[in-house]
Design a protein around this motif. Structure first.
Motif, PDB file in Angstrom:
ATOM      1  N   LEU A   1      -3.018  80.964 -15.865  1.00  0.00           N
ATOM      2  CA  LEU A   1      -4.174  80.317 -15.242  1.00  0.00           C
ATOM      3  C   LEU A   1      -4.196  78.804 -15.461  1.00  0.00           C
ATOM      4  N   VAL A   2      -3.286  78.267 -16.256  1.00  0.00           N
ATOM      5  CA  VAL A   2      -3.289  76.823 -16.524  1.00  0.00           C
ATOM      6  C   VAL A   2      -3.177  76.006 -15.240  1.00  0.00           C
ATOM      7  N   PRO A   3      -2.273  76.328 -14.308  1.00  0.00           N
ATOM      8  CA  PRO A   3      -2.209  75.530 -13.076  1.00  0.00           C
ATOM      9  C   PRO A   3      -3.494  75.573 -12.261  1.00  0.00           C
ATOM     10  N   THR A   4      -4.103  76.770 -12.102  1.00  0.00           N
ATOM     11  CA  THR A   4      -5.344  76.829 -11.335  1.00  0.00           C
ATOM     12  C   THR A   4      -6.482  76.159 -12.078  1.00  0.00           C
ATOM     13  N   MET A   5      -6.468  76.216 -13.416  1.00  0.00           N
ATOM     14  CA  MET A   5      -7.468  75.508 -14.201  1.00  0.00           C
ATOM     15  C   MET A   5      -7.368  74.011 -13.959  1.00  0.00           C
ATOM     16  N   PHE A   6      -6.143  73.489 -13.921  1.00  0.00           N
ATOM     17  CA  PHE A   6      -5.927  72.058 -13.710  1.00  0.00           C
ATOM     18  C   PHE A   6      -6.487  71.633 -12.354  1.00  0.00           C
ATOM     19  N   GLU A   7      -6.283  72.461 -11.331  1.00  0.00           N
ATOM     20  CA  GLU A   7      -6.830  72.150 -10.014  1.00  0.00           C
ATOM     21  C   GLU A   7      -8.360  72.185 -10.035  1.00  0.00           C
ATOM     22  N   GLU A   8      -8.926  73.134 -10.780  1.00  0.00           N
ATOM     23  CA  GLU A   8     -10.384  73.237 -10.847  1.00  0.00           C
ATOM     24  C   GLU A   8     -10.991  72.042 -11.578  1.00  0.00           C
ATOM     25  N   VAL A   9     -10.309  71.549 -12.593  1.00  0.00           N
ATOM     26  CA  VAL A   9     -10.773  70.326 -13.268  1.00  0.00           C
ATOM     27  C   VAL A   9     -10.799  69.176 -12.272  1.00  0.00           C
ATOM     28  N   HIS A  10      -9.761  69.106 -11.443  1.00  0.00           N
ATOM     29  CA  HIS A  10      -9.679  68.027 -10.452  1.00  0.00           C
ATOM     30  C   HIS A  10     -10.802  68.140  -9.425  1.00  0.00           C
ATOM     31  N   ARG A  11     -11.223  69.350  -9.123  1.00  0.00           N
ATOM     32  CA  ARG A  11     -12.342  69.532  -8.199  1.00  0.00           C
ATOM     33  C   ARG A  11     -13.671  69.265  -8.877  1.00  0.00           C
TER      34      ARG A  11
ATOM     35  N   ASN B   1     -16.158  67.592  -3.160  1.00  0.00           N
ATOM     36  CA  ASN B   1     -15.617  68.715  -3.924  1.00  0.00           C
ATOM     37  C   ASN B   1     -16.696  69.643  -4.464  1.00  0.00           C
ATOM     38  N   ARG B   2     -17.968  69.260  -4.290  1.00  0.00           N
ATOM     39  CA  ARG B   2     -19.086  70.125  -4.694  1.00  0.00           C
ATOM     40  C   ARG B   2     -19.885  70.601  -3.475  1.00  0.00           C
ATOM     41  N   ASP B   3     -19.317  70.464  -2.282  1.00  0.00           N
ATOM     42  CA  ASP B   3     -20.020  70.826  -1.054  1.00  0.00           C
ATOM     43  C   ASP B   3     -20.053  72.355  -0.901  1.00  0.00           C
ATOM     44  N   ALA B   4     -21.276  72.913  -0.864  1.00  0.00           N
ATOM     45  CA  ALA B   4     -21.425  74.371  -0.763  1.00  0.00           C
ATOM     46  C   ALA B   4     -20.929  74.918   0.570  1.00  0.00           C
ATOM     47  N   ARG B   5     -20.758  74.046   1.570  1.00  0.00           N
ATOM     48  CA  ARG B   5     -20.218  74.508   2.852  1.00  0.00           C
ATOM     49  C   ARG B   5     -18.733  74.846   2.738  1.00  0.00           C
ATOM     50  N   GLN B   6     -18.080  74.328   1.702  1.00  0.00           N
ATOM     51  CA  GLN B   6     -16.648  74.548   1.521  1.00  0.00           C
ATOM     52  C   GLN B   6     -16.338  75.418   0.299  1.00  0.00           C
ATOM     53  N   PHE B   7     -17.108  75.243  -0.780  1.00  0.00           N
ATOM     54  CA  PHE B   7     -16.802  75.909  -2.043  1.00  0.00           C
ATOM     55  C   PHE B   7     -17.936  76.857  -2.447  1.00  0.00           C
ATOM     56  N   THR B   8     -17.576  78.093  -2.756  1.00  0.00           N
ATOM     57  CA  THR B   8     -18.544  79.048  -3.277  1.00  0.00           C
ATOM     58  C   THR B   8     -18.936  78.652  -4.695  1.00  0.00           C
TER      59      THR B   8
ATOM     60  N   ASP C   1      -9.267  80.147  -6.355  1.00  0.00           N
ATOM     61  CA  ASP C   1      -8.052  80.080  -5.546  1.00  0.00           C
ATOM     62  C   ASP C   1      -8.328  80.779  -4.202  1.00  0.00           C
ATOM     63  N   PRO C   2      -8.177  80.064  -3.090  1.00  0.00           N
ATOM     64  CA  PRO C   2      -7.650  78.702  -2.966  1.00  0.00           C
ATOM     65  C   PRO C   2      -8.665  77.657  -3.423  1.00  0.00           C
ATOM     66  N   ASN C   3      -8.166  76.451  -3.633  1.00  0.00           N
ATOM     67  CA  ASN C   3      -9.013  75.364  -4.117  1.00  0.00           C
ATOM     68  C   ASN C   3      -8.613  74.072  -3.395  1.00  0.00           C
ATOM     69  N   PRO C   4      -9.054  73.908  -2.144  1.00  0.00           N
ATOM     70  CA  PRO C   4      -8.628  72.746  -1.346  1.00  0.00           C
ATOM     71  C   PRO C   4      -9.408  71.468  -1.676  1.00  0.00           C
ATOM     72  N   HIS C   5      -9.414  71.114  -2.951  1.00  0.00           N
ATOM     73  CA  HIS C   5     -10.154  69.927  -3.376  1.00  0.00           C
ATOM     74  C   HIS C   5      -9.516  68.653  -2.826  1.00  0.00           C
ATOM     75  N   LEU C   6     -10.273  67.571  -2.899  1.00  0.00           N
ATOM     76  CA  LEU C   6      -9.811  66.284  -2.392  1.00  0.00           C
ATOM     77  C   LEU C   6      -9.442  65.328  -3.513  1.00  0.00           C
ATOM     78  N   GLY C   7      -9.195  65.871  -4.691  1.00  0.00           N
ATOM     79  CA  GLY C   7      -8.895  65.018  -5.840  1.00  0.00           C
ATOM     80  C   GLY C   7      -7.657  64.174  -5.679  1.00  0.00           C
ATOM     81  N   PHE C   8      -6.685  64.670  -4.933  1.00  0.00           N
ATOM     82  CA  PHE C   8      -5.464  63.897  -4.667  1.00  0.00           C
ATOM     83  C   PHE C   8      -5.508  63.243  -3.292  1.00  0.00           C
TER      84      PHE C   8
END
Length: 406
Positions: free
Chosen positions: A268-278, A315-322, A332-339
């Motif tokens: 889960l480390v890779p998905t955790m890293f993406e979630e931190v970025h979001r 990245n906190r928009d409820a229209r995109q993220f539950t 997952d998926p996590n289409p954040h805009l951090g990058f």
């Protein structure tokens, strides 16, 4: 996430950190004339339409020095200039170059943690999150290890100036506050320019030499372009990764159930890293300028207006993220805009992900018990467009022996 909400309680610009939605996805600040974009689909539209929303903000809003600032700066270029420069850069900074760094990233992480033996507490930013990425990118570029303190001084000056700069201020104050940041950036560029010229004469096995040798359709990078690209990788690359590493530990400490999940299942480390970025996006906002009159979310935006895209809010928009205000390491998926997104998607994203995955995995191995020091709360970077901590004092209980990345 009570701790995070408390820390940001006084910063109205980062209201989403307290779980507050924007009143509208696109808002005009009447005082400054800046348009603020908070919504996810609206952010995607701005970031994806380079014909309407230009990245050349310095040339439009700082005409006295904008062109010099933009030259070779991928952040400040639109097509076709951006496309040509990106192609040349990508030819040298390949996925294989990044993948080959994994053993060295692990080695540096272990070396930095080894220095902490016998200590039951330390500042994670100063001891690991900051030095790891700057050592990695410096070695990759091929600059001497003895010069790392120079980079720290220059980058610290840039970060301090960033804390003073606010695009909503009047132009005269903006110019005054930006001057120290530009001066520090110029010092880094001048330093790398000297090394680039040396690589023209004597190539080495490093990234600067690859940039010198890169060629697409008969085109090559100029020395100044190489120095600017190196500046971008050095500054943006290591500061963002440093903030991500520290933010990850902060989030895991605030969510013990999520930390337990990651410790039990290291995949889960890779998905955790993406979630931190979001969830705690380091670069919270990027800038664009309208080249023509346009409409966004039903609002008419005239030409030649500054637009701030708040990726952290999107990245906190409820229209995109539950459950957008919930830190979920399994998201997952996590289409954040951090990058970022579109043509300006961060060229250093693969390196940041590699460093984050390897370093966090090793950190969890080496410290079965790791948490914030209750007597020394973290302090946040004083910035309107960055979200990260200046220091993060932790208490830690090391494992017996030397753990390793799995």
């Amino acid at each position: 996430m009570t701790l995070l909400a408390d820390q940001w309680a006084g910063n109205s610009k980062h209201f989403w950190m307290r779980g507050e939605p924007p009143r509208e996805p696109v808002v005009l600040d009447e005082a400054s004339g800046i348009w603020h974009v908070y919504g996810y689909p609206e952010a995607l539209e701005v970031l994806g339409d380079t014909g309407v929303y230009s990245s050349e903000t310095a040339r439009r809003f700082a005409p006295s020095g904008g062109e010099e600032f933009a030259e070779g700066n991928l952040f400040q270029l639109d097509p076709p200039d951006h496309r040509e420069l990106r192609r040349l850069t990508a030819q040298a900074f390949t996925p294989r170059v990044v993948a080959d760094l994994e053993p060295r990233v692990a080695e540096i992480t272990h070396e930095l943690i080894d220095r902490l033996q016998g200590r039951d507490g330390f500042d994670l930013v100063a001891e690991l999150a900051y030095p790891l990425p700057i050592v990695v990118i410096s070695e990759l570029l091929g600059v001497p290890a003895g010069d790392y303190p120079l980079f720290k001084g220059w980058v610290d000056a840039m970060m301090a100036a960033n804390g003073q700069y606010d695009p909503s201020d009047d132009p005269e104050k903006q110019a005054e506050d930006a001057r120290p940041q530009l001066e520090a950036s110029d010092r880094i560029t001048d330093y790398l320019l000297e090394h680039t010229r040396e690589r023209r004469k004597r190539g080495r096995e490093d990234l600067l030499t690859r940039f010198v040798q890169a060629e697409v359709d008969g085109q090559r990078l100029t020395d100044h372009q190489i120095a600017k690209i190196g500046n971008l990788l050095l500054v943006a690359g290591h500061t963002t990764t440093a903030m991500l590493l520290a933010n990850a530990v902060l989030c895991l400490d605030a969510c013990p159930d999520q930390q337990a999940l990651v410790r039990a299942d290291r995949s889960l480390v890779p998905t955790m890293f993406e979630e931190v970025h979001r969830f705690m996006t380091p670069v919270s906002a990027v800038y664009r300028a309208t080249g023509t009159d346009t409409e966004l979310a039903g609002r008419h935006i005239p030409a030649e207006r500054m637009v701030m895209v708040w990726c952290a809010a999107a990245n906190r928009d409820a229209r995109q993220f539950t459950d957008p205000h919930t830190f979920d390491v399994t998201r997952d998926p996590n289409p954040h805009l951090g990058f970022g997104r579109g043509i300006h998607f961060c060229i250093g994203a693969p390196l940041a992900r590699l460093e984050g995955r390897v370093a966090l995995d090793i950190l969890l191995d080496r410290y079965p018990v790791l948490g914030l020091d209750p007597h020394r709360p973290p302090t946040f970077i004083p910035s309107h467009d960055l979200i990260g901590v200046q220091d993060l004092h932790v208490v830690a209980e090391p494992a017996e022996g030397r753990g390793g990345a799995r």
